[in-house]
Design a protein around this motif. Structure first.
Motif, PDB file in Angstrom:
ATOM      1  N   TRP A  52     -29.410 -10.104 -19.569  1.00 54.89           N
ATOM      2  CA  TRP A  52     -28.107 -10.471 -19.008  1.00 54.89           C
ATOM      3  C   TRP A  52     -27.971 -11.985 -19.140  1.00 54.89           C
ATOM      4  CZ3 TRP A  52     -26.420  -5.664 -18.214  1.00 54.89           C
ATOM      5  CH2 TRP A  52     -27.380  -4.694 -17.976  1.00 54.89           C
ATOM      6  N   SER A  53     -27.489 -12.430 -20.279  1.00 56.60           N
ATOM      7  CA  SER A  53     -27.517 -13.844 -20.653  1.00 56.60           C
ATOM      8  C   SER A  53     -26.659 -14.689 -19.717  1.00 56.60           C
ATOM      9  CB  SER A  53     -27.038 -14.003 -22.092  1.00 56.60           C
ATOM     10  OG  SER A  53     -27.104 -15.343 -22.493  1.00 56.60           O
ATOM     11  N   GLY A  54     -27.292 -15.661 -19.071  1.00 54.88           N
ATOM     12  CA  GLY A  54     -26.586 -16.573 -18.184  1.00 54.88           C
ATOM     13  C   GLY A  54     -26.548 -16.140 -16.744  1.00 54.88           C
ATOM     14  N   ILE A  55     -26.852 -14.869 -16.463  1.00 57.81           N
ATOM     15  CA  ILE A  55     -26.901 -14.407 -15.077  1.00 57.81           C
ATOM     16  C   ILE A  55     -28.235 -14.861 -14.496  1.00 57.81           C
ATOM     17  CG2 ILE A  55     -26.873 -12.418 -13.543  1.00 57.81           C
ATOM     18  CD1 ILE A  55     -24.193 -13.087 -14.926  1.00 57.81           C
ATOM     19  N   GLN A  56     -28.188 -15.693 -13.476  1.00 58.12           N
ATOM     20  CA  GLN A  56     -29.392 -16.394 -13.048  1.00 58.12           C
ATOM     21  C   GLN A  56     -30.348 -15.543 -12.218  1.00 58.12           C
ATOM     22  OE1 GLN A  56     -28.986 -20.414 -11.711  1.00 58.12           O
ATOM     23  NE2 GLN A  56     -27.115 -20.697 -12.873  1.00 58.12           N
ATOM     24  N   GLN A  57     -29.865 -14.494 -11.587  1.00 59.56           N
ATOM     25  CA  GLN A  57     -30.747 -13.588 -10.857  1.00 59.56           C
ATOM     26  C   GLN A  57     -31.750 -14.358  -9.994  1.00 59.56           C
ATOM     27  OE1 GLN A  57     -31.849  -9.922 -12.825  1.00 59.56           O
ATOM     28  NE2 GLN A  57     -31.034 -10.689 -14.733  1.00 59.56           N
ATOM     29  N   ARG A  58     -31.230 -15.048  -9.030  1.00 62.30           N
ATOM     30  CA  ARG A  58     -32.082 -15.864  -8.173  1.00 62.30           C
ATOM     31  C   ARG A  58     -33.216 -15.030  -7.582  1.00 62.30           C
ATOM     32  NH1 ARG A  58     -31.742 -20.915  -9.186  1.00 62.30           N
ATOM     33  NH2 ARG A  58     -32.534 -21.400  -7.099  1.00 62.30           N
ATOM     34  N   LYS A  59     -34.436 -15.523  -7.732  1.00 66.11           N
ATOM     35  CA  LYS A  59     -35.655 -14.921  -7.177  1.00 66.11           C
ATOM     36  C   LYS A  59     -35.952 -13.540  -7.775  1.00 66.11           C
ATOM     37  CE  LYS A  59     -34.131 -15.269  -2.883  1.00 66.11           C
ATOM     38  NZ  LYS A  59     -34.127 -15.295  -1.399  1.00 66.11           N
ATOM     39  N   SER A  67     -17.950 -16.545 -17.360  1.00 64.80           N
ATOM     40  CA  SER A  67     -17.970 -15.623 -18.493  1.00 64.80           C
ATOM     41  C   SER A  67     -19.374 -15.570 -19.082  1.00 64.80           C
ATOM     42  CB  SER A  67     -16.980 -16.089 -19.564  1.00 64.80           C
ATOM     43  OG  SER A  67     -15.686 -16.269 -19.004  1.00 64.80           O
ATOM     44  N   TYR A  68     -19.895 -14.351 -19.243  1.00 65.71           N
ATOM     45  CA  TYR A  68     -21.255 -14.157 -19.724  1.00 65.71           C
ATOM     46  C   TYR A  68     -21.288 -12.968 -20.675  1.00 65.71           C
ATOM     47  CZ  TYR A  68     -22.039 -16.982 -15.549  1.00 65.71           C
ATOM     48  OH  TYR A  68     -21.979 -17.967 -14.599  1.00 65.71           O
ATOM     49  N   ILE A  69     -22.470 -12.726 -21.245  1.00 62.94           N
ATOM     50  CA  ILE A  69     -22.656 -11.581 -22.137  1.00 62.94           C
ATOM     51  C   ILE A  69     -23.984 -10.902 -21.820  1.00 62.94           C
ATOM     52  CG2 ILE A  69     -21.237 -12.364 -24.072  1.00 62.94           C
ATOM     53  CD1 ILE A  69     -23.722 -13.567 -25.358  1.00 62.94           C
ATOM     54  N   TYR A  70     -24.086  -9.658 -22.221  1.00 65.25           N
ATOM     55  CA  TYR A  70     -25.365  -8.945 -22.218  1.00 65.25           C
ATOM     56  C   TYR A  70     -25.626  -8.468 -23.636  1.00 65.25           C
ATOM     57  CZ  TYR A  70     -22.427  -4.733 -22.164  1.00 65.25           C
ATOM     58  OH  TYR A  70     -21.491  -3.766 -22.472  1.00 65.25           O
ATOM     59  N   SER A  98     -29.357 -23.635 -31.720  1.00 67.25           N
ATOM     60  CA  SER A  98     -28.805 -23.369 -30.396  1.00 67.25           C
ATOM     61  C   SER A  98     -29.915 -22.764 -29.550  1.00 67.25           C
ATOM     62  CB  SER A  98     -27.615 -22.400 -30.492  1.00 67.25           C
ATOM     63  OG  SER A  98     -27.020 -22.183 -29.231  1.00 67.25           O
ATOM     64  N   TYR A  99     -29.976 -23.166 -28.263  1.00 68.50           N
ATOM     65  CA  TYR A  99     -31.071 -22.720 -27.393  1.00 68.50           C
ATOM     66  C   TYR A  99     -30.521 -22.207 -26.067  1.00 68.50           C
ATOM     67  CZ  TYR A  99     -33.933 -25.146 -30.795  1.00 68.50           C
ATOM     68  OH  TYR A  99     -34.516 -25.547 -31.980  1.00 68.50           O
ATOM     69  N   GLN A 100     -31.241 -21.240 -25.490  1.00 70.09           N
ATOM     70  CA  GLN A 100     -30.863 -20.635 -24.221  1.00 70.09           C
ATOM     71  C   GLN A 100     -32.012 -20.729 -23.235  1.00 70.09           C
ATOM     72  OE1 GLN A 100     -29.661 -16.662 -25.766  1.00 70.09           O
ATOM     73  NE2 GLN A 100     -27.710 -17.074 -24.791  1.00 70.09           N
ATOM     74  N   VAL A 101     -31.654 -20.851 -21.969  1.00 65.04           N
ATOM     75  CA  VAL A 101     -32.628 -20.820 -20.880  1.00 65.04           C
ATOM     76  C   VAL A 101     -32.211 -19.712 -19.920  1.00 65.04           C
ATOM     77  CG1 VAL A 101     -33.677 -22.095 -18.970  1.00 65.04           C
ATOM     78  CG2 VAL A 101     -33.090 -23.290 -21.101  1.00 65.04           C
ATOM     79  N   ASN A 102     -33.089 -18.755 -19.670  1.00 69.22           N
ATOM     80  CA  ASN A 102     -32.802 -17.682 -18.717  1.00 69.22           C
ATOM     81  C   ASN A 102     -33.169 -18.125 -17.305  1.00 69.22           C
ATOM     82  OD1 ASN A 102     -32.160 -16.110 -20.932  1.00 69.22           O
ATOM     83  ND2 ASN A 102     -33.313 -14.342 -20.260  1.00 69.22           N
ATOM     84  N   GLY A 103     -32.449 -17.573 -16.333  1.00 70.17           N
ATOM     85  CA  GLY A 103     -32.783 -17.795 -14.938  1.00 70.17           C
ATOM     86  C   GLY A 103     -32.268 -19.085 -14.350  1.00 70.17           C
ATOM     87  N   TYR A 104     -31.631 -19.923 -15.149  1.00 71.67           N
ATOM     88  CA  TYR A 104     -31.209 -21.244 -14.692  1.00 71.67           C
ATOM     89  C   TYR A 104     -29.909 -21.664 -15.349  1.00 71.67           C
ATOM     90  CZ  TYR A 104     -35.867 -21.904 -12.770  1.00 71.67           C
ATOM     91  OH  TYR A 104     -37.026 -21.761 -12.030  1.00 71.67           O
TER      92      TYR A 104
END
Length: 556
Positions: A85-92, A124-127, A446-452
């Motif tokens: 779930w790209s960009g969804i930070q899912q805290r903890k 706006s995000y993508i999966y 291009s680079y992505q960081v999950n969770g943040y």
């Protein structure tokens, strides 16, 4: 949906509320997805694609800040499969991140239920699939997070809200493309571009993809779901007002076109202020020798039907050169006056005053050792072990699966033979870290960081040195989760590693990620408390050396 499935999902939500400490007042959204193969011809050649409930692209997820999303995924493919779930930070909650380093893949003929909360987020995000080369076959879709009604958005409510998924496309199957990479060959150039799963040329009659009523304003959420190419997006005869990107309201500049790099999402407002007729939406590749272009139709309607006049065959031109794109990046600014949910409110307005505790410089690494192409960071090319890294760490068996910090914070090896092994960097909980992505190649990255989300504080040509910090935007850099890096250039991001878990940092170019240009950041909370990280979900699948082991006592 059968009564049995409904009962199962209700039980899942109850377990999640008890296990994850989710507030009872936050609504639940339930989805059942059947993932199957299908045959379509987006570029005129019949090919196998991945469908979700028979749809290509997959269905939109429409949610609101703090909603709990429950997705029961039935894998009817012939291979293991995961969604991320790209960009969804899912805290903890890296337990639900859906990457091979955090989750066991869903075996063919089985199902798994994801449960996560879009906590303190809008945008706006993508999966998309995170296993093998499945992303090359589809399985992607849009994920919208609307603001709660009590929190005003910094613009008038639009007449409608459209998702526009653009991306490059290959006519070969995902298994063929995977075979190329496994044999040491690159993917090569894409054959075309898709807009919401379709490729249309100028002059070929096509049904309108979107409609607009004269005088009204519409929201377009534009996301690049492709594999390799940056794309330029524009709408014939219309200006676009940028209002949000990757979860942050922006200063509302107006653009004739936008460069959308791999993994990025931009939200724009478009007003139907032109003659009532049809117009072309255009997406074309950037920074490739051969330009690929696709179009779609947006048509005006007067309440009695679609506008009759056809779109002009003269398309608006794309920009030339990456200098134009760099200058456009410099116009992006965070709207600090807008009311909005923020994933990390502490320090959001004053990140420039926080002391940096660690600097990690990630330099592209590439090798063709033994005739096989591999990519990496700082001389290390990541490979996924049979036991997900997160599970190995949870069961105190990390030493049997991977080593921490095999990669150094400074590049020592970028072109010789790469070390191929799991790449896990040990991060100190709540440290404020500077990460430099340095691209020594002639191609766009291009680079992505999950969770943040992170603060994208600077991009410049050349090589990075500490003196470059003088040029950082330390006031209103956009908080986002992807960053482009131009040829022979660098990009700097700042973030606080305060989201405990195991989180993926990767090239958004899936070819490079698949061949090792990724790593995982392990962020362990010393308190081992529910305040910092949720307990392992009851339905977590176990595989590798932890298969069949009893779960450890829960945090209190």
């Amino acid at each position: 949906m059968t009564s049995g499935v409904v009962l199962k999902l209700l039980v899942c939500s109850l377990i999640g509320a008890l296990t994850h400490g989710v507030r009872g007042g936050d609504p639940y959204l339930f989805f059942t997805w059947n993932v199957t193969y299908g045959t379509i011809s987006p570029l005129g050649v019949p090919q196998q694609v991945i469908l979700i409930n028979g749809e290509f692209p997959g269905p939109d997820i429409n949610s609101t800040t703090n909603n709990n999303i429950v997705v029961n995924v039935f894998n009817n493919l012939d291979e293991p499969f995961l969604f991320t779930w790209s960009g969804i930070q899912q805290r903890k909650n890296s337990w639900q991140d859906g990457m091979p380093g955090t989750n066991c893949p869903i075996a063919p003929g089985t199902n798994y239920t994801y449960q996560f909360q879009v906590k303190d987020q809008i945008g706006s995000y993508i999966y998309y699939p995170s296993t093998a080369m499945h992303k090359a076959a589809g399985g992607f879709g849009g994920l919208k997070v609307h603001s709660r009604p009590l929190i005003p958005i910094p613009y008038e409510e639009p007449a409608d809200d459209y998702t526009v998924l653009i991306g490059d496309w290959y006519t070969k199957s995902h298994k063929e493309l995977k075979g190329f990479l496994d044999s040491g060959r690159p993917l090569g150039r894409p054959e075309g571009v898709l807009i919401n799963g379709k490729a249309c040329k100028v002059g070929v009659k096509q049904e309108p993809m979107f409609t607009m009523e004269p005088g009204k304003t519409y929201k377009y959420r534009v996301c690049n779901v492709g594999l390799k190419a940056s794309l330029n997006f524009r709408i014939q005869g219309h200006k676009m007002k940028l209002v949000e990107m990757e979860g942050s309201h922006t200063i509302q500049n107006v653009y004739e076109s936008l460069d959308v790099h791999i993994g990025q999402c931009f939200t724009v407002l478009v007003t139907a202020d032109q003659a009532p007729k049809s117009y072309y939406i255009v997406a074309s590749t950037r920074f490739l020798k051969e330009v690929k272009t696709s179009t779609a139709i947006v048509s005006y309607t007067n309440g009695e039907g679609e506008a009759e006049a056809e779109a002009s065959p003269e398309l608006p031109p794309a920009p030339v050169g990456w200098g134009w794109s760099l200058n456009q990046f410099r116009t992006f600014r965070w709207n600090l006056t807008a009311s909005a949910a923020r994933p990390n409110p502490q320090g959001s307005y004053h990140y420039g005053a926080i002391n940096i505790t660690r600097t990690i410089k990630l330099v592209n690494s590439v090798s063709r050792a033994n005739g096989k192409l591999r990519y990496g960071f700082n001389g290390v090319s990541h490979t996924d072990p049979a036991t997900p890294l997160k599970l190995a760490e949870y069961f105190n068996m990390a030493d049997k699966v991977f080593k921490y910090d095999v990669m150094k914070d400074e590049a020592e090896n970028t072109t010789t033979d790469l070390t191929v092994e799991p790449n896990v960097v040990n991060m100190t909980f709540r440290n404020f870290v500077e990460i430099i992505f340095e691209n020594q190649e002639k191609s766009m990255q291009s680079y992505q960081v999950n969770g943040y989300s992170f603060f994208a504080v600077g991009i410049e040509p050349g090589t990075w040195s500490p003196e470059k910090r003088m040029h950082y935007n330390l006031l209103d850099a956009v908080s986002r989760h992807t960053i482009q890096v131009f040829p022979k250039s660098w990009a700097a991001i700042l973030l606080t590693f305060d989201n405990a878990g195991m989180w993926n940092i990767r090239s958004a170019k899936w070819e490079r990620a698949y061949l090792g240009q990724q790593l995982y950041a392990s962020i362990l909370s010393p308190e081992k408390s529910l305040r910092d990280e949720y307990n392992i979900p009851e339905n977590t699948q176990l595989c590798g050396i932890v298969k069949g082991l009893p779960k450890l006592p829960s945090y209190s």
